[in-house]
Design a protein around this motif. Structure first.
Motif, short mmCIF file in Angstrom:
data_model
loop_
_atom_site.label_atom_id
_atom_site.label_comp_id
_atom_site.label_asym_id
_atom_site.label_seq_id
_atom_site.Cartn_x
_atom_site.Cartn_y
_atom_site.Cartn_z
N LEU A 180 -2.65 -1.47 -1.99
CA LEU A 180 -2.40 -2.00 -0.28
C LEU A 180 -1.33 -3.93 -1.01
CD1 LEU A 180 -0.63 -2.17 2.10
CD2 LEU A 180 -3.55 -2.70 3.11
N GLU A 181 -2.18 -3.90 -2.04
CA GLU A 181 -1.71 -5.44 -1.72
C GLU A 181 -0.22 -5.75 -3.03
OE1 GLU A 181 -3.14 -9.70 -4.04
OE2 GLU A 181 -4.56 -8.36 -3.70
N ILE A 182 -0.54 -4.31 -3.88
CA ILE A 182 0.83 -3.94 -4.47
C ILE A 182 1.43 -3.75 -4.15
CG2 ILE A 182 1.88 -3.08 -6.56
CD1 ILE A 182 -1.37 -2.17 -8.20
N LYS A 183 1.45 -2.99 -3.10
CA LYS A 183 3.22 -2.30 -2.63
C LYS A 183 3.11 -3.88 -1.48
CE LYS A 183 1.49 2.62 -1.82
NZ LYS A 183 0.21 3.40 -0.17
N ASN A 184 2.64 -4.47 -0.79
CA ASN A 184 3.13 -5.37 -0.10
C ASN A 184 3.38 -7.00 -0.41
OD1 ASN A 184 2.18 -3.88 2.40
ND2 ASN A 184 0.16 -5.28 2.52
N THR A 185 3.28 -7.30 -1.65
CA THR A 185 2.69 -7.79 -2.44
C THR A 185 5.18 -7.33 -3.54
OG1 THR A 185 1.27 -8.57 -3.57
CG2 THR A 185 3.64 -9.95 -4.34
N VAL A 186 4.95 -6.91 -3.34
CA VAL A 186 6.56 -5.77 -3.98
C VAL A 186 7.06 -5.72 -3.12
CG1 VAL A 186 7.40 -3.52 -5.18
CG2 VAL A 186 5.34 -4.62 -6.00
N GLU A 187 6.98 -5.50 -1.82
CA GLU A 187 7.72 -5.60 -0.71
C GLU A 187 8.36 -7.02 -0.25
OE1 GLU A 187 8.41 -4.19 4.14
OE2 GLU A 187 6.50 -3.24 2.83
N GLU A 188 7.79 -7.83 -0.50
CA GLU A 188 7.65 -9.23 -0.28
C GLU A 188 9.04 -9.73 -1.41
OE1 GLU A 188 5.97 -13.87 1.28
OE2 GLU A 188 4.47 -12.28 0.28
N SER A 209 4.90 0.28 -7.21
CA SER A 209 5.21 -1.16 -6.94
C SER A 209 7.09 -0.32 -5.72
CB SER A 209 6.34 -1.19 -7.95
OG SER A 209 5.52 -2.08 -8.95
N VAL A 210 6.79 1.55 -6.40
CA VAL A 210 8.18 1.96 -6.04
C VAL A 210 8.24 1.95 -4.69
CG1 VAL A 210 9.17 4.20 -6.59
CG2 VAL A 210 8.55 3.21 -8.92
N GLU A 211 6.70 2.54 -4.66
CA GLU A 211 6.46 2.50 -2.45
C GLU A 211 6.84 1.03 -2.11
OE1 GLU A 211 5.54 5.00 -0.86
OE2 GLU A 211 6.00 6.63 -2.02
N GLY A 212 7.04 0.10 -2.69
CA GLY A 212 6.99 -1.38 -1.95
C GLY A 212 7.87 -1.28 -1.87
N LEU A 213 9.46 -0.82 -2.66
CA LEU A 213 10.65 -1.03 -3.01
C LEU A 213 11.92 0.19 -1.46
CD1 LEU A 213 11.58 -1.83 -6.60
CD2 LEU A 213 11.58 -3.14 -4.69
N LYS A 214 10.30 1.05 -1.73
CA LYS A 214 11.38 2.31 -0.78
C LYS A 214 11.95 2.01 1.00
CE LYS A 214 10.62 6.02 -3.34
NZ LYS A 214 10.32 7.24 -2.96
N LYS A 215 12.14 1.16 1.28
CA LYS A 215 12.54 0.04 2.67
C LYS A 215 13.68 0.04 2.37
CE LYS A 215 11.37 -3.23 4.66
NZ LYS A 215 10.80 -4.24 5.87
N PHE A 216 14.44 -0.56 1.32
CA PHE A 216 15.24 -1.02 0.70
C PHE A 216 16.66 -0.33 0.35
CE2 PHE A 216 12.09 -4.60 -0.23
CZ PHE A 216 12.26 -5.43 0.56
#
Length: 304
Positions: A120-128, A154-161
């Motif tokens: 979760l921390e990886i996803k949230n930080t990458v999304e930020e 990391s890929v998951e954190g970028l999906k929304k973009f």
């Protein structure tokens, strides 16, 4: 005629050399803070050398790294500065049609066998990070991913973009079939390909190991490539140390680098560039050699 995507070379190492800020744990973030013009100028130099894609100088700009120096309050400012430098360099060379890749780095440090961060921390930080970069980058590149956990989240954190994502793995020294974590490169590629990425590369790894990775990367029917470094070994590096303390290889000169990259292209690579210690002179020589041999240099993943 074969089309090849040409990225830039190493940013962090080259900036540290030019800034004379050796052995600084903040590494390339220090230059962004203290000598911003060097960052913009180096981007321009890579563009002048033939690079069709430049990567934001945000590799060491993560909350986890900045927190060690009580600088996490500067996270947003430094991310935006890194994007500004790349954007200004591209605008100054509009006739060269250069794209910007947003750098998504390993959040704690390079070459780690295991990350202490939760998924979760990886996803949230990458999304930020993605939030600060999204409006000005053409796509994202997850660089120097040393484990499957690091890469997939990391890929998951970028999906929304809704932007293309390239994943770049770092392989074990002496074994291009495995990640730094010891996990299988093939398995790592399988996991990220499930997430609909757009390219696979090897980064900050030794030239000899990249040859071993190529047959694996080829099997996924995606554009693939590599960005080698020029280190003798990364094993002396510990968390919090700067990579400029590592010993450099003297046997990889400009012509040797170009010859290896040309062999990789003959083996099917379509994405090439460099990492630590690969300077604009290396990229220029590669660019000129490819042009002389009737390659088309592009920035489009649809053309390779």
């Amino acid at each position: 005629m074969k089309n090849v995507i040409l990225f830039d070379g190493g940013m962090g190492q080259e900036l540290v050399h030019r800034n004379n800020s050796t052995n600084d744990p903040l590494w390339s973030a220090r230059v962004l803070m203290d000598n911003y013009s060097l960052v913009e100028d180096l981007h321009k130099e890579y563009i002048a050398s033939g690079s069709k894609i430049i990567v934001t100088n945000s590799y060491s700009v993560t909350p986890q790294r900045l927190k060690r120096f009580n600088l996490e309050k500067d996270f947003e400012k430094l991310q935006k500065l890194s994007v500004k430098a790349a954007k200004n360099a591209v605008q100054a060379n509009q006739n060269r049609h250069v794209k910007i890749a947003g750098c998504i780095p390993p959040l704690e440090g390079s070459y780690l066998k295991h990350t202490s961060l939760s998924e979760l921390e990886i996803k949230n930080t990458v999304e930020e990070i993605g939030k600060f970069q999204q409006n000005d980058v053409d796509f994202f590149i997850c660089e120097t991913m040393s484990s499957i956990k690091e890469a997939t989240n990391s890929v998951e954190g970028l999906k929304k973009f809704n932007k293309n994502i390239i994943v770049s793995f770092c392989v074990m020294e002496g074994n291009g079939h495995k990640l730094i974590s010891g996990e299988s490169l093939r398995e790592a590629c399988q996991e990220v390909v499930k997430k609909n990425i757009h390219g696979l590369t090897i980064s900050c790894s030794q030239i000899e190991d990249i040859y071993l990775s190529i047959p694996i990367l080829k099997t996924f029917n995606l554009p693939f490539g590599a960005f080698p470094n020029k280190f003798k070994s990364v094993s002396p590096l510990k968390l919090g140390m700067s990579v400029d303390t590592l010993s450099k290889r003297e046997d990889i000169n400009i012509s040797v680098f170009t010859n290896h990259v040309k062999k990789w292209i003959e083996m099917g690579m379509t994405i090439v560039g460099g990492c630590c210690e690969i300077s604009p002179k290396y990229i220029l020589n590669l660019y000129e050699n490819l042009i002389d041999n009737n390659y088309k240099i592009t920035n489009s993943f649809k053309e390779v």
